[in-house]
Design an enzyme around this catalytic site. Sequence first.
Site, PDB file in Angstrom:
ATOM      1  N   CYS A 237       0.839  -1.391   0.129  1.00 27.00           N
ATOM      2  CA  CYS A 237      -0.059  -0.017  -0.016  1.00 27.00           C
ATOM      3  C   CYS A 237       0.755   1.416   0.018  1.00 27.00           C
ATOM      4  O   CYS A 237       0.274   2.319  -0.362  1.00 27.00           O
ATOM      5  CB  CYS A 237      -0.770   0.115   1.109  1.00 27.00           C
ATOM      6  N   GLU A 369      -2.370  -2.904  -5.402  1.00 27.28           N
ATOM      7  CA  GLU A 369      -3.616  -3.857  -4.963  1.00 27.28           C
ATOM      8  C   GLU A 369      -5.124  -3.243  -5.337  1.00 27.28           C
ATOM      9  O   GLU A 369      -5.940  -2.727  -4.578  1.00 27.28           O
ATOM     10  CB  GLU A 369      -3.716  -4.133  -3.362  1.00 27.28           C
TER      11      GLU A 369
HETATM   12  O1  AHR Z   1       1.193  -6.605   3.226  1.00 23.18           O
HETATM   13  C1  AHR Z   1       0.332  -5.736   4.056  1.00 23.18           C
HETATM   14  C2  AHR Z   1      -0.706  -5.005   3.090  1.00 23.18           C
HETATM   15  O2  AHR Z   1      -1.571  -5.877   2.622  1.00 23.18           O
HETATM   16  C3  AHR Z   1      -0.016  -4.432   1.781  1.00 23.18           C
HETATM   17  O3  AHR Z   1       0.531  -3.218   2.035  1.00 23.18           O
HETATM   18  C4  AHR Z   1      -1.173  -4.353   0.791  1.00 23.18           C
HETATM   19  O4  AHR Z   1      -0.831  -4.702  -0.351  1.00 23.18           O
HETATM   20  C5  AHR Z   1      -2.191  -5.356   1.222  1.00 23.18           C
HETATM   21  O5  AHR Z   1      -3.372  -5.212   1.497  1.00 23.18           O
END
Ligand code: AHR
Length: 653
Positions: A237, A369
Site C-alpha cells: 500500500c 492492490e
Molecule cells: O502486506 C500488507 C498489506 O496488505 C499491503 O500493503 C497491501 O498490498 C495488502 O493489503
Amino acid sequence: MKRLLCLPILLTGLLFHAFAQKNIIVQADKPIAPISPTMWGVFFEDINFAADGGLYAEMVKNRSFEFPAPLMGWRELKQKGTGRIQIINEVERAPNNRYVRLISSQGIYGLSNEGFRGMGIHSGKKYNISFVARSLNQAPVNIHFEFINHNGKTIGETSIPVNSKEWKEYKTAIQSTDTAQRGKMQVWIENAGGVDMDMISVFPHDTWKNRPNGLRADLVQMLADMKPGFVRFPGGCIVEGKELANRYQWKKTIGDPDKRELIMNRWNVEFRHKLTPDYYQSFGLGFYEYFLLAEDLGAEPLPILNCGMACQYNSAELVSMKDLDPYIQDALDLIEFANGDANTKWGKLRTELGHPAPFNLKILGVGNEQWDEQYIERYKEFEKVLIEKYPEVKLVSGSGPSPDGKWFDYAWAQLKTSKAAYVDEHYYKEPQWFLNNATRYDNYERKGPKIFAGEYAAHTKENPDAESRNNWESALAEAAFMTGLERNADIVHMASYAPLFAHVDAWQWRPDLIWFDNLRIVGTPNYYVQKLFASNKGTKLIPLTMNGTSLIGKDSIYGSAVIDEQKKQIIIKLVNLSHQRQTVNLNFGKSNVKGNIANVKVLLAGKREDYNTLDSPEKVTPFEYQTAVKSNKLSPELQASSLTVITVPCKKF
Ligand code: AHR
C-alpha cells in the site's frame, strides 16, 4: 447380530487404513515444466518499521528535523546546563528546510535522541556519526556525542570541533563499551557557544557490505539465507499512498539522502488501534538501495509503481486519465535508470551514483492492490506505452485485494487477453483456506498471464506476543499450499509471503515473516518454510504421485517434487498434516539413486500453537539427517505435523 457383523468390517477397515502402503512414485525422468528461477521471492514494504527503524540502519529518528513536529524523537538535554533550542526553517534548503540551532550558555545543554523505540547498541562495536553544522562563534564549538543505556550510564562517547561558520559535513565515531537494548544518544556543546546542526546521523560501522547509508547486516543476512528469486519493493500500500500526494515517487528517493523529501508513512495512521505517530519515510532506503539489495541477493529486482491511483481503502483518489502521462513517464524513466547506459539521462545518473553496470530490470509492476474499471483503464494505458518501448520488460498487473469475488473475476476477465506477463494475486486468509486451495491452480487457465502469488500469509488467532500469530499451524498450512504452487510451476512463476519484516515494538500488521528489535532478529516458522522451499527450488517440476494421483491431502499428505539439473538432485517436499507419524515409500522408478545418501530436512513443532520469539528463537527450526537409499527406494517416516524436504543426489535423471 447386525452389530457383530459390522465390527470385523470396521476393524478391517481401520487396519487397512493404518497399514495401507503409502507408495509414492517419483518420476525424475518425466519433467513436466521448468521451475521459474524467480519462483520464491520476498515482498518488502516499509510497514512495521521495516525500513526506517529496521532494514535501513540509521539509528537517529528524525535526523533532519523534518517530521511535522520538528523535535519528535528529540528531547532537550539539561544537566545543570542552560541554553536554548530553536528550529529554523530556511526555504532555500528545500526539501530539507529545517535545522536546529543549539545555544549553550553553561553546563551540559543539548539534545537527546531516542532512536526507533530506543537505539540498539552492541558492546565493542563502532558507530559512525555524521552531521552538517556551522558555528555561530568565531572560536570552534566542541560538540560532544555520547551513548547512554536505559539507566543513563555512558557507554561510549566522542567530541568533535565545529570550526567553520559555513555549513560543512563533520564525521566522527563512537566505540561502545557496553550493550544497550534501548539506548539513546546525547549531543551537547562542551564549551559555551552556538551551533546550527542538521542531518544528525548514526550508523553502525558494520552495515551490510560496510556501505555508508547502509542496511542492517543481520536483517539482510536473513534474506540472503533464503536465496530469494526476486525482491519486490517498495510495497504494498505504500506505493499507493492514502492520497496521491502521499504516494511513493521513486525519483524523490535517489541521490543525496539529505535531498530526499520526507513524507508521512501511511501506516502511521492506518489502523486506529495501532496508531504510530512517529512513523515517517525518510527514503534513506530508496530505489537505488533497493536495486543494490536485489543485486546483492542475486535476486531479480521487482519494483511496483503507482498507476495514478491512491489506496482504494482510503481516499481512492484517481489521477484523471488526461493527466496520467507523468506517471507513465516515471515508469519509462525507471527502466532507463535501471537499464540505460551512461549516454541516457537516467542511466547517467545511475552511473554517477556509483553503478555504471545496468541493474537488468526485467519485471515491473503497475499498481499494487487496485481494483475495478478505474484500475484496468489505467493499467492498459501503461501497458500500451511500456510494451511498445520496452517489450523485453515483463509487466505485472493486479487482481485486487481478494483471491475471488467480483473485482477479482473482473480483473482476470480483462487481463486474460492483455499483454501482462503476470497477474498478482493476494490472499490473507485462515489456515483452512490454504489447505482448501492447495489445488487452486490445478485447473487454472494455462494460456495468458502467469501467476504471481504476490502477497500471502495464513492468519491465525490473535495472541498477546507480537510474534504469536506466526505459529506452526499457519506455517504448516502455507507449506501444504506451496506444494500446490510448485505443482503448478508451469503457470505459477513467482510467490512471496507478506509482509516481510516487523519490529516487535512498532508493528501495525501481523503475521510477518521476520521479527526484530534493535539488537536481535528471529525467523518465524513461516520463514523456515519459505527458506526450505526457496533454497530447494530446483529447475524442473517432476511428477510425484500416490496411487496415480498428486499428493493433495489424501491421508493428510501434501507434496511436490523437482529436479535440480545443476546440482544433480531430486528434491521432494512432503507435508504431513496428520497428528500421527506416517511412513511413506518413495520409489524412484527409472532414476538410479541406489546407494546414494539422501539429505532429509525436517521442520516441525511440539504443538501447532508453537511460535518463535526473540527470547526463544529456536523453538521451531529445521533439523536434518542423512540416510542411504536402499534398493532405489526410501521409506522416510514423516513426523506428525511436519514439513520434510528430501534431497537425493542423482547423476542421471
Ligand atoms: O502486506 C500488507 C498489506 O496488505 C499491503 O500493503 C497491501 O498490498 C495488502 O493489503
